[in-house]
Structure formats: structure tokens, C-alpha cells
Design a protein around this motif. Sequence first.
Motif, PDB file in Angstrom:
ATOM      1  N   THR A 101      -3.046   6.208  -1.405  1.00  0.00           N
ATOM      2  CA  THR A 101      -2.099   7.321  -1.449  1.00  0.00           C
ATOM      3  C   THR A 101      -1.140   7.238  -0.278  1.00  0.00           C
ATOM      4  OG1 THR A 101      -3.648   8.787  -2.592  1.00  0.00           O
ATOM      5  CG2 THR A 101      -1.831   9.828  -1.420  1.00  0.00           C
ATOM      6  N   ALA A 102       0.137   7.160  -0.586  1.00  0.00           N
ATOM      7  CA  ALA A 102       1.184   7.152   0.433  1.00  0.00           C
ATOM      8  C   ALA A 102       1.835   8.527   0.467  1.00  0.00           C
ATOM      9  CB  ALA A 102       2.221   6.083   0.129  1.00  0.00           C
ATOM     10  N   TRP A 103       1.990   9.077   1.664  1.00  0.00           N
ATOM     11  CA  TRP A 103       2.609  10.386   1.851  1.00  0.00           C
ATOM     12  C   TRP A 103       4.024  10.195   2.371  1.00  0.00           C
ATOM     13  CZ3 TRP A 103      -0.228  14.715   0.513  1.00  0.00           C
ATOM     14  CH2 TRP A 103      -1.595  14.513   0.274  1.00  0.00           C
ATOM     15  N   THR A 104       5.006  10.791   1.696  1.00  0.00           N
ATOM     16  CA  THR A 104       6.413  10.592   2.034  1.00  0.00           C
ATOM     17  C   THR A 104       7.002  11.839   2.690  1.00  0.00           C
ATOM     18  OG1 THR A 104       7.193  11.350  -0.138  1.00  0.00           O
ATOM     19  CG2 THR A 104       6.690   9.008   0.099  1.00  0.00           C
ATOM     20  N   ASN A 105       7.903  11.626   3.629  1.00  0.00           N
ATOM     21  CA  ASN A 105       8.574  12.731   4.310  1.00  0.00           C
ATOM     22  C   ASN A 105       9.501  13.463   3.347  1.00  0.00           C
ATOM     23  OD1 ASN A 105       7.313  11.736   6.552  1.00  0.00           O
ATOM     24  ND2 ASN A 105       9.160  10.877   7.482  1.00  0.00           N
ATOM     25  N   GLU A 106       9.688  14.748   3.605  1.00  0.00           N
ATOM     26  CA  GLU A 106      10.608  15.542   2.792  1.00  0.00           C
ATOM     27  C   GLU A 106      11.985  15.580   3.425  1.00  0.00           C
ATOM     28  OE1 GLU A 106      11.015  20.155   1.558  1.00  0.00           O
ATOM     29  OE2 GLU A 106       9.184  19.142   0.902  1.00  0.00           O
ATOM     30  N   GLY A 107      12.994  15.722   2.554  1.00  0.00           N
ATOM     31  CA  GLY A 107      14.366  15.848   3.020  1.00  0.00           C
ATOM     32  C   GLY A 107      15.047  14.526   3.295  1.00  0.00           C
ATOM     33  N   VAL A 108      14.396  13.401   2.917  1.00  0.00           N
ATOM     34  CA  VAL A 108      14.958  12.073   3.154  1.00  0.00           C
ATOM     35  C   VAL A 108      14.646  11.172   1.957  1.00  0.00           C
ATOM     36  CG1 VAL A 108      14.778  12.205   5.673  1.00  0.00           C
ATOM     37  CG2 VAL A 108      12.856  11.335   4.336  1.00  0.00           C
ATOM     38  N   ARG A 109      15.255   9.987   1.973  1.00  0.00           N
ATOM     39  CA  ARG A 109      14.876   8.963   0.996  1.00  0.00           C
ATOM     40  C   ARG A 109      13.807   8.086   1.618  1.00  0.00           C
ATOM     41  NH1 ARG A 109      16.423   3.904   1.124  1.00  0.00           N
ATOM     42  NH2 ARG A 109      18.476   4.259   2.065  1.00  0.00           N
ATOM     43  N   SER A 110      12.677   7.950   0.940  1.00  0.00           N
ATOM     44  CA  SER A 110      11.617   7.056   1.383  1.00  0.00           C
ATOM     45  C   SER A 110      11.734   5.721   0.664  1.00  0.00           C
ATOM     46  CB  SER A 110      10.242   7.660   1.095  1.00  0.00           C
ATOM     47  OG  SER A 110      10.046   8.842   1.833  1.00  0.00           O
ATOM     48  N   ARG A 111      11.414   4.652   1.376  1.00  0.00           N
ATOM     49  CA  ARG A 111      11.341   3.316   0.769  1.00  0.00           C
ATOM     50  C   ARG A 111       9.882   2.896   0.742  1.00  0.00           C
ATOM     51  NH1 ARG A 111      14.206   0.215   4.247  1.00  0.00           N
ATOM     52  NH2 ARG A 111      12.363  -0.535   5.356  1.00  0.00           N
ATOM     53  N   LEU A 112       9.413   2.511  -0.432  1.00  0.00           N
ATOM     54  CA  LEU A 112       8.030   2.076  -0.614  1.00  0.00           C
ATOM     55  C   LEU A 112       8.049   0.594  -0.921  1.00  0.00           C
ATOM     56  CD1 LEU A 112       7.008   5.062  -2.889  1.00  0.00           C
ATOM     57  CD2 LEU A 112       6.860   4.911  -0.405  1.00  0.00           C
ATOM     58  N   ALA A 113       7.788  -0.212   0.088  1.00  0.00           N
ATOM     59  CA  ALA A 113       7.847  -1.665  -0.053  1.00  0.00           C
ATOM     60  C   ALA A 113       6.522  -2.196  -0.606  1.00  0.00           C
ATOM     61  CB  ALA A 113       8.153  -2.313   1.292  1.00  0.00           C
ATOM     62  N   THR A 114       6.583  -3.331  -1.286  1.00  0.00           N
ATOM     63  CA  THR A 114       5.389  -3.995  -1.790  1.00  0.00           C
ATOM     64  C   THR A 114       5.403  -5.462  -1.374  1.00  0.00           C
ATOM     65  OG1 THR A 114       6.343  -4.700  -3.920  1.00  0.00           O
ATOM     66  CG2 THR A 114       5.400  -2.491  -3.827  1.00  0.00           C
ATOM     67  N   ARG A 115       4.250  -6.108  -1.493  1.00  0.00           N
ATOM     68  CA  ARG A 115       4.141  -7.547  -1.332  1.00  0.00           C
ATOM     69  C   ARG A 115       3.404  -8.102  -2.537  1.00  0.00           C
ATOM     70  NH1 ARG A 115       5.842  -9.052   3.691  1.00  0.00           N
ATOM     71  NH2 ARG A 115       5.138 -11.197   3.441  1.00  0.00           N
ATOM     72  N   LEU A 116       3.647  -9.386  -2.832  1.00  0.00           N
ATOM     73  CA  LEU A 116       2.980 -10.086  -3.915  1.00  0.00           C
ATOM     74  C   LEU A 116       1.991 -11.084  -3.333  1.00  0.00           C
ATOM     75  CD1 LEU A 116       6.072 -10.928  -6.169  1.00  0.00           C
ATOM     76  CD2 LEU A 116       4.440  -9.072  -6.498  1.00  0.00           C
ATOM     77  N   LEU A 117       0.792 -11.118  -3.908  1.00  0.00           N
ATOM     78  CA  LEU A 117      -0.218 -12.097  -3.533  1.00  0.00           C
ATOM     79  C   LEU A 117      -0.789 -12.695  -4.805  1.00  0.00           C
ATOM     80  CD1 LEU A 117      -0.782  -9.249  -1.651  1.00  0.00           C
ATOM     81  CD2 LEU A 117      -1.922 -11.011  -0.297  1.00  0.00           C
ATOM     82  N   ILE A 118      -1.229 -13.944  -4.740  1.00  0.00           N
ATOM     83  CA  ILE A 118      -1.795 -14.598  -5.914  1.00  0.00           C
ATOM     84  C   ILE A 118      -3.012 -15.417  -5.487  1.00  0.00           C
ATOM     85  CG2 ILE A 118      -0.372 -16.700  -5.792  1.00  0.00           C
ATOM     86  CD1 ILE A 118      -0.069 -16.472  -8.861  1.00  0.00           C
ATOM     87  N   ARG A 119      -4.013 -15.422  -6.323  1.00  0.00           N
ATOM     88  CA  ARG A 119      -5.212 -16.215  -6.049  1.00  0.00           C
ATOM     89  C   ARG A 119      -5.756 -16.733  -7.366  1.00  0.00           C
ATOM     90  NH1 ARG A 119      -9.845 -12.981  -7.144  1.00  0.00           N
ATOM     91  NH2 ARG A 119      -9.371 -10.759  -7.329  1.00  0.00           N
ATOM     92  N   ALA A 120      -6.512 -17.809  -7.288  1.00  0.00           N
ATOM     93  CA  ALA A 120      -7.203 -18.308  -8.467  1.00  0.00           C
ATOM     94  C   ALA A 120      -8.327 -17.344  -8.820  1.00  0.00           C
ATOM     95  CB  ALA A 120      -7.751 -19.707  -8.207  1.00  0.00           C
ATOM     96  N   ALA A 121      -8.514 -17.056 -10.106  1.00  0.00           N
ATOM     97  CA  ALA A 121      -9.566 -16.140 -10.525  1.00  0.00           C
ATOM     98  C   ALA A 121     -10.915 -16.675 -10.070  1.00  0.00           C
ATOM     99  CB  ALA A 121      -9.542 -15.959 -12.038  1.00  0.00           C
ATOM    100  N   GLY A 122     -11.762 -15.786  -9.579  1.00  0.00           N
ATOM    101  CA  GLY A 122     -13.061 -16.192  -9.074  1.00  0.00           C
ATOM    102  C   GLY A 122     -13.065 -16.456  -7.593  1.00  0.00           C
ATOM    103  N   ALA A 123     -11.891 -16.708  -7.024  1.00  0.00           N
ATOM    104  CA  ALA A 123     -11.806 -16.894  -5.570  1.00  0.00           C
ATOM    105  C   ALA A 123     -11.816 -15.525  -4.905  1.00  0.00           C
ATOM    106  CB  ALA A 123     -10.526 -17.632  -5.201  1.00  0.00           C
ATOM    107  N   PRO A 124     -12.377 -15.415  -3.713  1.00  0.00           N
ATOM    108  CA  PRO A 124     -12.379 -14.114  -3.031  1.00  0.00           C
ATOM    109  C   PRO A 124     -10.969 -13.678  -2.692  1.00  0.00           C
ATOM    110  CG  PRO A 124     -13.100 -15.855  -1.548  1.00  0.00           C
ATOM    111  CD  PRO A 124     -13.019 -16.478  -2.917  1.00  0.00           C
ATOM    112  N   ALA A 125     -10.755 -12.369  -2.721  1.00  0.00           N
ATOM    113  CA  ALA A 125      -9.452 -11.857  -2.319  1.00  0.00           C
ATOM    114  C   ALA A 125      -9.181 -12.255  -0.880  1.00  0.00           C
ATOM    115  CB  ALA A 125      -9.416 -10.338  -2.466  1.00  0.00           C
TER     116      ALA A 125
END
Length: 289
Positions: A238-262
Motif C-alpha cells: 500500500t502506497a500512501w499519496t500526499n493530497e493537493g499534489v500530483r503523485s508519481r508512482l514509479a515501477t521497475r521490471l524484473l524477470i527470472r526463470a520459473a523455479g528460480a528464487p526471486a
Amino acid sequence: MKRIRSALLGPAIGLAAMAGALSSQAAPIDRWVVTLTNDWSDVTFIGGPNTVAPANPFSMADTLPDGSNPRNLTYDIISWGTPLTEEGRSFLAVDDMATFGGLTTGDSLGVPGVNFYHGNYRQSATTNGSPPERWLDNATLNVRIALTPEGAESSARTFEHSIPIDFRETRNTSSIQSCAGAPWASGITPCPDSLTILDEAANFPFVFDGVSYVLSFAFDPANSLNLTRLDQNEDSSTAWTNEGVRSRLATRLLIRAAGAPAPIPEPGTLGIALAGLALLAVARRTRRA
């Protein structure tokens, strides 16, 4: 939240079973180029008996409703509400399309992903001469994921992934300590809005040339803007955003082979979020006084 979970669980289980059923001796692909194309669908609004449907809530533009163009991209925008201040209507927006190279299988850092933008402004909740507009309640983000092994453009594959979003704004109160999410540090006012992200929506299993992978969309608070706090629970963030402004919610991409630990975040990257945490903003609604 339960309806989101049920909507996601069936496709997630089916994809995971398909990924597990297909095995191969081929070596996993090392580096990828990813293109994400985003579209909103199944959008619903909520409000009292004297509210009306938002006028022209959907748009695509080269700038956000506040006139900014933070990434020099085009944005898919949902707007709603009857403004109480000069900031205007509230909105939720996402980068329409973006391409990212250098995504390495098993890398704990990943690469920057798309951004989401929340215009968190006070809107009328009572009738004042004319009925106010309803506010955003639910939406689905449909993501087209184009994956290409780096340097092998002819091998591109395209996948579809849908992310239901339950958008809510928290109600303002006279005391910050009676706001949702309390206790809050002194100086925070008024009540922040919250965006809750289900882990089920963050991890997308797929098969590429006989090898099973998991693509994860990780929340990136280190490169976000106007976030008050990030709470991590057993199956959501859960991300909490400030009021009265525009919030930017950035993401990152990660990839792994299935079965490999995160992958475990490297020292100094913990603020990027865990690989199992989510893409998107699923926001908790605030009924403003």
C-alpha cells in the motif's frame, strides 16, 4: 479487494500451471527488450444519489491534466470530480507505451518500468447548485507485453496481462491520527490517499521458446514522487499519496526463470521494492469533506 483477488487468481493459476507443464533443456535467455502498451477498460465510478457521471472522463494526451509532461510520452488518463480548488479534477494516468532495454534474467535491480500518476485534489461531495461528479471506483489496466531477446528482433513475442484496480480515496478527518493508516508522523495533513497493490497482479508467468519465466512489476518508491509511506503486507503493498499534489508512482521490471528464487535486492536497492511486490496502484478511495 476480494473481487480483485478472484478475478486474478484463475488466470494466474492457469498460467502458472501452463508454465510448469512446459519444460525444456534450453538455457534461459539472458537479456531482454520489453515494450509495454497500456489501456484502461471496465472503468466504473461511485457516488451518492445526487452525483452524476463524470463528463468526458477518458483522454489520451501528450501532457497530464496539470500541463506537465514528465517523461516526454503520451498518457492514458481517467479524470473525475467537481473541483473545490484551482488544481482541477482528480485523475489517474499511466504511460501509454514505453520500451525498456537491458532487462537481465535473474537481476535483482531490474530496469525502470512505466509510471502512474495520481492527481490527488479535493473534490466536491455535496450538492452546491449543481450535482457533483462521481469519483473513480474500479478500473482494469490492460497491458500488452512485447518481449524480445536483446539483439534478436525476429524472436519477439507478445503477451496480454490484465490488472483489475480498486481505486479508493480516504476520507479527510479533523485529526490526522483519526485518518486511515494512522498513526501518522506530525506535520502530515490532511489525510493521505492510499493505493493498494495485490501481489497476484505483479507477477506474470509466461513461456518463451519452451522456457518458463516470471515477469514481475515491482513498486519503486525510490523514484516515486509525493509518497507519504509504503506499507508492505503478506500479499499486498500500500502506497500512501500526499493530497493537493500530483503523485508519481514509479515501477521497475524484473524477470527470472520459473523455479528460480526471486532475486534479493542488492544493498542500496531495497527502496526499489521486493520483486514480488506489485505494479500498480490500486488506490484506496478518499471521500473528501
